[in-house]
Design an enzyme around this catalytic site. Structure first.
Site, PDB file in Angstrom:
ATOM      1  N   CYS A  66     -33.583 -25.054  51.949  1.00  0.00           N
ATOM      2  CA  CYS A  66     -33.873 -26.459  52.246  1.00  0.00           C
ATOM      3  C   CYS A  66     -34.027 -26.685  53.752  1.00  0.00           C
ATOM      4  CB  CYS A  66     -32.819 -27.371  51.619  1.00  0.00           C
ATOM      5  SG  CYS A  66     -33.388 -29.096  51.473  1.00  0.00           S
ATOM      6  N   HIS A 112     -33.534 -26.239  45.853  1.00  0.00           N
ATOM      7  CA  HIS A 112     -32.118 -25.913  45.639  1.00  0.00           C
ATOM      8  C   HIS A 112     -31.910 -25.259  44.275  1.00  0.00           C
ATOM      9  CE1 HIS A 112     -30.360 -27.967  49.148  1.00  0.00           C
ATOM     10  NE2 HIS A 112     -31.294 -28.881  48.973  1.00  0.00           N
ATOM     11  N   GLU A 139     -29.708 -23.326  43.624  1.00  0.00           N
ATOM     12  CA  GLU A 139     -28.259 -23.163  43.449  1.00  0.00           C
ATOM     13  C   GLU A 139     -27.580 -24.404  42.875  1.00  0.00           C
ATOM     14  OE1 GLU A 139     -28.438 -25.337  47.339  1.00  0.00           O
ATOM     15  OE2 GLU A 139     -29.686 -23.877  46.267  1.00  0.00           O
TER      16      GLU A 139
END
Length: 305
Positions: A142, A235, A237
């Site tokens: 990011c 993202h 994750e």
């Protein structure tokens, strides 16, 4: 094989409840195995949440991984207890003479600022430069992806008219690459950002390869130096409820907050999120660890250059 984590790290108990095999350093030292050393520079406000999210993905590999956490000397987090930072994090200065098989640099809530206006930008530049010859492969996520592309390659960022917020379909542009082994023709990725980098700027730099993009959210993943650097604008994750928490937090503060798209069941925020990115997230991190860290890093970690 388990992950080796600092003793008493909160993520240990959280992940054990998900049947993820982790062990603390005390137990791990009893095993005669050369673990892969991964360092995480965690710039996100909610440190414990981000720790758990990343460790969950790193656990999906048969290799033993030792995770360390780095912090900035020039920035004091406001949303994480000082005791937690002192117990589990080390300043870059105390780690700069070490080498690591892999590194993850997270996003940060400063993307609307010019890079030079970020109070810790000088330290970030030092770390970006240091990673080049102290780490085998680095994931930039990011804001860190945009910042890394700017610092290393001069790629500018551009403000968006509205926040890129939700789950967006991505396509691998070079599907035969090892990082995409096992991927479908498309995969989903959460995004939450106010700025972007553009494909034409990536294409004009011969050192960069755009390897995944999206019709809706543009540049998704950029690779450099043969896989020693990956820049991920979204993202992978994120946990299932991360965007939901962000949406409800911001909605309580402002009236102009847009609902994350392609996220809630039937696009209704009263319904739970539909998790459509987790399988590819696990696969991406497993492929990174296997093909770009484990198979590329020297057995003698001091030989990294």
């Amino acid at each position: 094989m388990p992950l080796r984590l600092p003793d008493k790290l909160p993520a240990i108990e959280l992940l054990k409840q998900e049947n993820i095999f982790v062990m603390d350093y005390s137990r791990a030292h009893m095993q005669d195995i050369r673990p892969l050393k991964i360092v995480i520079l965690n710039l996100m406000p909610l440190k414990i949440t981000t720790e758990t999210d990343l460790i969950r993905l790193l656990s999906n590999t048969p290799l033993q991984i030792e995770v360390s956490f780095m912090k900035l000397k020039s920035h004091t987090p406001k949303n994480t207890p000082v005791e937690h930072m002192m117990m589990f994090y080390r300043d870059f200065e105390s780690m700069k003479n070490e080498k690591f098989d892999g590194m993850i640099i997270t996003g940060a809530p400063v993307e609307t600022l010019e890079y030079e206006q970020v109070t810790y930008w000088d330290e970030m530049k030092t770390i970006f430069s240091w990673a080049r010859n102290h780490v085998t492969s680095t994931l930039y996520i990011c804001w860190a992806a945009q910042a890394g592309l700017y610092y290393h390659y001069g790629i500018p960022k551009y403000p968006l008219k509205t926040k890129m917020f939700g789950i967006f379909k991505q396509r691998p542009l070079i599907p035969q690459m090892p990082i995409f082994r096992g991927f479908d023709d498309y995969f989903n990725m959460p995004h939450s950002r106010h700025t972007e980098v553009r494909a034409e700027d990536i294409a004009n730099n011969k050192e960069l390869t755009l390897i995944a993009d999206s019709p809706e959210c543009g540049v998704s993943i950029v690779m450099a130096r043969g896989g020693r650097e990956f820049f991920i604008t979204g993202h992978l994750e994120y946990a299932p409820n991360t965007l939901d928490k962000e949406y409800k937090r911001d909605k309580d503060i402002r009236q102009d907050v847009l609902m994350p798209v392609n996220y809630y069941r039937d696009n209704c925020p009263d319904n739970p999120p539909e998790v459509t990115w987790r399988a590819h997230a696990n696969l991406f991190y497993s492929n990174w660890i296997n093909y770009y860290v484990y198979q590329e890093t020297p057995y003698d970690i001091n030989m990294i250059e």
